[in-house]
Design a protein around this motif. Sequence first.
Motif, PDB file in Angstrom:
ATOM      1  N   TYR A 182      45.437  42.453  39.446  1.00 21.23           N
ATOM      2  CA  TYR A 182      44.262  42.549  40.218  1.00 21.23           C
ATOM      3  C   TYR A 182      43.520  41.198  40.692  1.00 21.23           C
ATOM      4  O   TYR A 182      43.026  41.080  41.814  1.00 21.23           O
ATOM      5  CB  TYR A 182      43.277  43.531  39.763  1.00 21.23           C
ATOM      6  N   PHE A 183      44.099  40.247  39.779  1.00 17.27           N
ATOM      7  CA  PHE A 183      43.729  38.987  40.214  1.00 17.27           C
ATOM      8  C   PHE A 183      44.397  38.364  41.330  1.00 17.27           C
ATOM      9  O   PHE A 183      43.844  37.993  42.658  1.00 17.27           O
ATOM     10  CB  PHE A 183      43.937  37.936  39.053  1.00 17.27           C
ATOM     11  N   ASP A 184      45.827  38.376  41.243  1.00 18.28           N
ATOM     12  CA  ASP A 184      46.711  37.902  42.696  1.00 18.28           C
ATOM     13  C   ASP A 184      46.888  38.909  43.616  1.00 18.28           C
ATOM     14  O   ASP A 184      47.308  38.376  44.674  1.00 18.28           O
ATOM     15  CB  ASP A 184      48.282  37.834  41.759  1.00 18.28           C
ATOM     16  N   TRP A 185      46.148  40.004  43.469  1.00 18.61           N
ATOM     17  CA  TRP A 185      46.100  40.773  44.648  1.00 18.61           C
ATOM     18  C   TRP A 185      45.266  40.087  45.905  1.00 18.61           C
ATOM     19  O   TRP A 185      45.752  40.363  46.844  1.00 18.61           O
ATOM     20  CB  TRP A 185      45.397  42.120  44.405  1.00 18.61           C
ATOM     21  N   GLU A 221      30.170  38.884  30.657  1.00 16.15           N
ATOM     22  CA  GLU A 221      29.413  39.557  31.862  1.00 16.15           C
ATOM     23  C   GLU A 221      30.762  40.257  32.579  1.00 16.15           C
ATOM     24  O   GLU A 221      30.350  41.528  33.113  1.00 16.15           O
ATOM     25  CB  GLU A 221      29.098  38.463  32.872  1.00 16.15           C
ATOM     26  N   GLN A 222      31.979  39.716  32.629  1.00 12.31           N
ATOM     27  CA  GLN A 222      32.941  40.615  33.197  1.00 12.31           C
ATOM     28  C   GLN A 222      33.350  41.926  32.588  1.00 12.31           C
ATOM     29  O   GLN A 222      33.681  43.012  33.112  1.00 12.31           O
ATOM     30  CB  GLN A 222      34.329  39.560  33.493  1.00 12.31           C
ATOM     31  N   GLU A 223      33.371  41.836  31.394  1.00 14.78           N
ATOM     32  CA  GLU A 223      33.571  43.118  30.381  1.00 14.78           C
ATOM     33  C   GLU A 223      32.422  44.206  30.632  1.00 14.78           C
ATOM     34  O   GLU A 223      32.689  45.135  30.732  1.00 14.78           O
ATOM     35  CB  GLU A 223      33.717  42.608  28.867  1.00 14.78           C
ATOM     36  N   ALA A 224      31.375  43.700  30.844  1.00 16.26           N
ATOM     37  CA  ALA A 224      30.277  44.677  31.103  1.00 16.26           C
ATOM     38  C   ALA A 224      30.240  45.404  32.288  1.00 16.26           C
ATOM     39  O   ALA A 224      30.049  46.551  32.401  1.00 16.26           O
ATOM     40  CB  ALA A 224      28.792  43.756  31.024  1.00 16.26           C
ATOM     41  N   VAL A 225      30.797  44.684  33.385  1.00 19.88           N
ATOM     42  CA  VAL A 225      31.107  45.498  34.557  1.00 19.88           C
ATOM     43  C   VAL A 225      32.014  46.612  34.487  1.00 19.88           C
ATOM     44  O   VAL A 225      31.705  47.873  34.849  1.00 19.88           O
ATOM     45  CB  VAL A 225      31.613  44.362  35.707  1.00 19.88           C
ATOM     46  N   LEU A 226      33.257  46.362  33.650  1.00 24.41           N
ATOM     47  CA  LEU A 226      34.093  47.348  33.410  1.00 24.41           C
ATOM     48  C   LEU A 226      33.845  48.415  32.778  1.00 24.41           C
ATOM     49  O   LEU A 226      33.833  49.634  32.681  1.00 24.41           O
ATOM     50  CB  LEU A 226      35.293  46.428  33.220  1.00 24.41           C
ATOM     51  N   LYS A 227      33.006  48.084  31.510  1.00 24.32           N
ATOM     52  CA  LYS A 227      32.705  48.842  30.471  1.00 24.32           C
ATOM     53  C   LYS A 227      31.741  49.919  31.143  1.00 24.32           C
ATOM     54  O   LYS A 227      31.638  51.010  30.729  1.00 24.32           O
ATOM     55  CB  LYS A 227      32.146  47.987  29.333  1.00 24.32           C
ATOM     56  N   ALA A 228      30.877  49.295  32.023  1.00 22.92           N
ATOM     57  CA  ALA A 228      29.602  50.519  32.617  1.00 22.92           C
ATOM     58  C   ALA A 228      30.611  51.394  33.379  1.00 22.92           C
ATOM     59  O   ALA A 228      29.936  52.471  33.645  1.00 22.92           O
ATOM     60  CB  ALA A 228      29.045  49.714  33.520  1.00 22.92           C
ATOM     61  N   PRO A 274      44.847  56.446  37.946  1.00 20.44           N
ATOM     62  CA  PRO A 274      44.245  55.509  39.005  1.00 20.44           C
ATOM     63  C   PRO A 274      42.862  55.338  39.173  1.00 20.44           C
ATOM     64  O   PRO A 274      41.998  56.294  38.730  1.00 20.44           O
ATOM     65  CB  PRO A 274      45.152  55.956  40.032  1.00 20.44           C
ATOM     66  N   LEU A 275      42.290  54.304  39.396  1.00 17.48           N
ATOM     67  CA  LEU A 275      41.014  53.744  39.813  1.00 17.48           C
ATOM     68  C   LEU A 275      40.577  54.608  41.058  1.00 17.48           C
ATOM     69  O   LEU A 275      41.252  54.804  42.070  1.00 17.48           O
ATOM     70  CB  LEU A 275      40.792  52.440  40.037  1.00 17.48           C
ATOM     71  N   ASP A 276      39.291  55.135  41.014  1.00 18.79           N
ATOM     72  CA  ASP A 276      38.643  55.554  42.220  1.00 18.79           C
ATOM     73  C   ASP A 276      37.896  54.293  43.121  1.00 18.79           C
ATOM     74  O   ASP A 276      38.037  53.251  42.549  1.00 18.79           O
ATOM     75  CB  ASP A 276      37.686  56.761  41.699  1.00 18.79           C
ATOM     76  N   ASP A 277      37.465  54.821  44.154  1.00 17.03           N
ATOM     77  CA  ASP A 277      36.795  53.714  44.984  1.00 17.03           C
ATOM     78  C   ASP A 277      35.917  52.775  44.204  1.00 17.03           C
ATOM     79  O   ASP A 277      35.646  51.578  44.312  1.00 17.03           O
ATOM     80  CB  ASP A 277      36.343  54.027  46.410  1.00 17.03           C
ATOM     81  N   ARG A 278      34.955  53.421  43.535  1.00 10.76           N
ATOM     82  CA  ARG A 278      33.933  52.891  42.800  1.00 10.76           C
ATOM     83  C   ARG A 278      34.343  51.881  41.724  1.00 10.76           C
ATOM     84  O   ARG A 278      34.048  50.731  41.535  1.00 10.76           O
ATOM     85  CB  ARG A 278      32.754  54.046  42.238  1.00 10.76           C
ATOM     86  N   MET A 284      37.388  44.344  41.602  1.00 14.08           N
ATOM     87  CA  MET A 284      37.436  43.333  42.709  1.00 14.08           C
ATOM     88  C   MET A 284      36.019  42.414  42.363  1.00 14.08           C
ATOM     89  O   MET A 284      36.134  41.291  42.714  1.00 14.08           O
ATOM     90  CB  MET A 284      37.406  43.817  44.070  1.00 14.08           C
ATOM     91  N   GLN A 285      34.960  42.811  42.026  1.00 13.28           N
ATOM     92  CA  GLN A 285      33.760  42.185  41.692  1.00 13.28           C
ATOM     93  C   GLN A 285      34.107  41.207  40.623  1.00 13.28           C
ATOM     94  O   GLN A 285      33.741  39.953  40.500  1.00 13.28           O
ATOM     95  CB  GLN A 285      32.576  43.282  41.280  1.00 13.28           C
ATOM     96  N   VAL A 286      34.997  41.641  39.428  1.00 19.27           N
ATOM     97  CA  VAL A 286      35.528  40.963  38.307  1.00 19.27           C
ATOM     98  C   VAL A 286      36.334  39.955  39.095  1.00 19.27           C
ATOM     99  O   VAL A 286      36.305  38.571  38.695  1.00 19.27           O
ATOM    100  CB  VAL A 286      36.253  41.658  37.417  1.00 19.27           C
ATOM    101  N   THR A 287      37.156  40.231  39.813  1.00 23.28           N
ATOM    102  CA  THR A 287      38.117  39.263  40.606  1.00 23.28           C
ATOM    103  C   THR A 287      37.478  38.289  41.232  1.00 23.28           C
ATOM    104  O   THR A 287      37.855  36.890  41.057  1.00 23.28           O
ATOM    105  CB  THR A 287      39.129  40.033  41.396  1.00 23.28           C
ATOM    106  N   ASP A 288      36.375  38.465  41.815  1.00 24.45           N
ATOM    107  CA  ASP A 288      35.611  37.502  42.704  1.00 24.45           C
ATOM    108  C   ASP A 288      34.906  36.647  41.699  1.00 24.45           C
ATOM    109  O   ASP A 288      35.033  35.325  42.021  1.00 24.45           O
ATOM    110  CB  ASP A 288      34.741  38.318  43.512  1.00 24.45           C
ATOM    111  N   SER A 289      34.541  36.961  40.609  1.00 23.77           N
ATOM    112  CA  SER A 289      33.924  35.948  39.646  1.00 23.77           C
ATOM    113  C   SER A 289      34.817  35.249  39.200  1.00 23.77           C
ATOM    114  O   SER A 289      34.332  33.993  38.659  1.00 23.77           O
ATOM    115  CB  SER A 289      33.066  37.019  38.695  1.00 23.77           C
ATOM    116  N   MET A 290      36.218  35.673  38.597  1.00 26.87           N
ATOM    117  CA  MET A 290      37.110  34.718  38.400  1.00 26.87           C
ATOM    118  C   MET A 290      37.561  33.586  39.173  1.00 26.87           C
ATOM    119  O   MET A 290      37.575  32.572  38.854  1.00 26.87           O
ATOM    120  CB  MET A 290      38.221  35.556  37.790  1.00 26.87           C
ATOM    121  N   LEU A 291      37.590  34.051  40.593  1.00 25.21           N
ATOM    122  CA  LEU A 291      37.883  33.432  41.709  1.00 25.21           C
ATOM    123  C   LEU A 291      36.990  32.092  41.906  1.00 25.21           C
ATOM    124  O   LEU A 291      37.224  31.168  42.212  1.00 25.21           O
ATOM    125  CB  LEU A 291      38.246  33.965  42.917  1.00 25.21           C
ATOM    126  N   SER A 292      35.713  32.411  41.684  1.00 18.17           N
ATOM    127  CA  SER A 292      34.678  31.548  41.898  1.00 18.17           C
ATOM    128  C   SER A 292      34.318  30.460  41.031  1.00 18.17           C
ATOM    129  O   SER A 292      33.810  29.482  41.327  1.00 18.17           O
ATOM    130  CB  SER A 292      33.386  32.280  42.473  1.00 18.17           C
TER     131      SER A 292
END
Length: 385
Positions: A182-185, A221-228, A274-278, A284-292
Amino acid sequence: MIYRDFQDLKLSALDMGAMRLPVIDGKDDQIDEPAAAAMVDYAMAHGINYYDTAWGYHGGNSEPVMGRALKKYPRSSFYLATKFPGYDVRNFGKTEEIFEKQLQRLQTDYFDFYLFHNVCETNIRQYLDDEKYGTWSYLIHQRRNGRIRHLGFSCHGNMPVLKAFLEKYGKDMEFCQLQINYFDWKFQHAKEKVDLLREYGIPVWVMEPLRGGRLCRLSDEQEAVLKALRPEETAAQWAFRFLQSIPDVTVTLSGMSDMEQLKQNIVTFDEDKPLDDREMAGLMQVTDSMLSAGAVPCTACRYCVSHCPKELDIPTIMELYNQYKSTGDKPDFIAPMQIAAMPKEKRPAACIACRSCEKVCPQEIKISEIMDTFARALGEKKEEA
């Protein structure tokens, strides 16, 4: 175990990669063979039927170890994959010699899957020059005579490299192994590469699903997004669920280093979730935080390029620098490979620190300092004005 259709075969969705087998005292070329054999036994008992190795893995010891570990099983009970080592251009012209040796190492009469290994900037010229090196011709011949059942390739190169290889050999390729997670996507344009392969009707094999373990080490913070979203799923499971969400993916290779990793991954692949849209949006929010995090804020406006007396492709170098730094304590290896493929006069070390580019950069990036840092990290001597 989930299984995927490939032509007339049923391949386990999780497959055992033999690049990160357990080793002794941290020495990569000293495989803990009893531990590796025990992992193969467990994998076989729990439905994994695809085993991937290569000429150079573990200092050349992966193929012999895997050959011995699999020898006890009926040859028809598993699928075996290895590769021509084109990552080292000195091997071009030795295809037959290496192929015959691989058959001996792996104690087999044929390979179920065989790959052109690591098609990239540093070897694309050699791979495409079949008249001189004959790599394609030899491997096509081996497929015709049954010693290769299915022929494909792995690619770490950028889009132009992938396109060049497909334009010449795409009609002959049955599968492609890509670094997808998902990072290299976004970061390595994996989505665009998958889209291109779809145009050729070529199914995807995944390597580096956890990016060398980096995707198992998230911030709180990234873990919290996914755990929610999925409280019961681990960071590793999220990475695998992302891949289960891509229809083009047939198999996922995981280089597991110990029995616990193997057991956990097998549990994950007991079901398809598989993941749903949400959930995808959260990932992708986690990915963006890693990229930034710590990234150079280059927008590729290219104002700098027209002011560089050395005509360096500064935005591309900034992108590669971000890629190199993105994996923290385990620097990315693809960025250095792509820099090495550039002419010497176009690499970061060629920057003369005149700062002309910095005067026109809308983001006020200290380009000359980054060029110096990158050159030093790559072990290249920086030019002076």
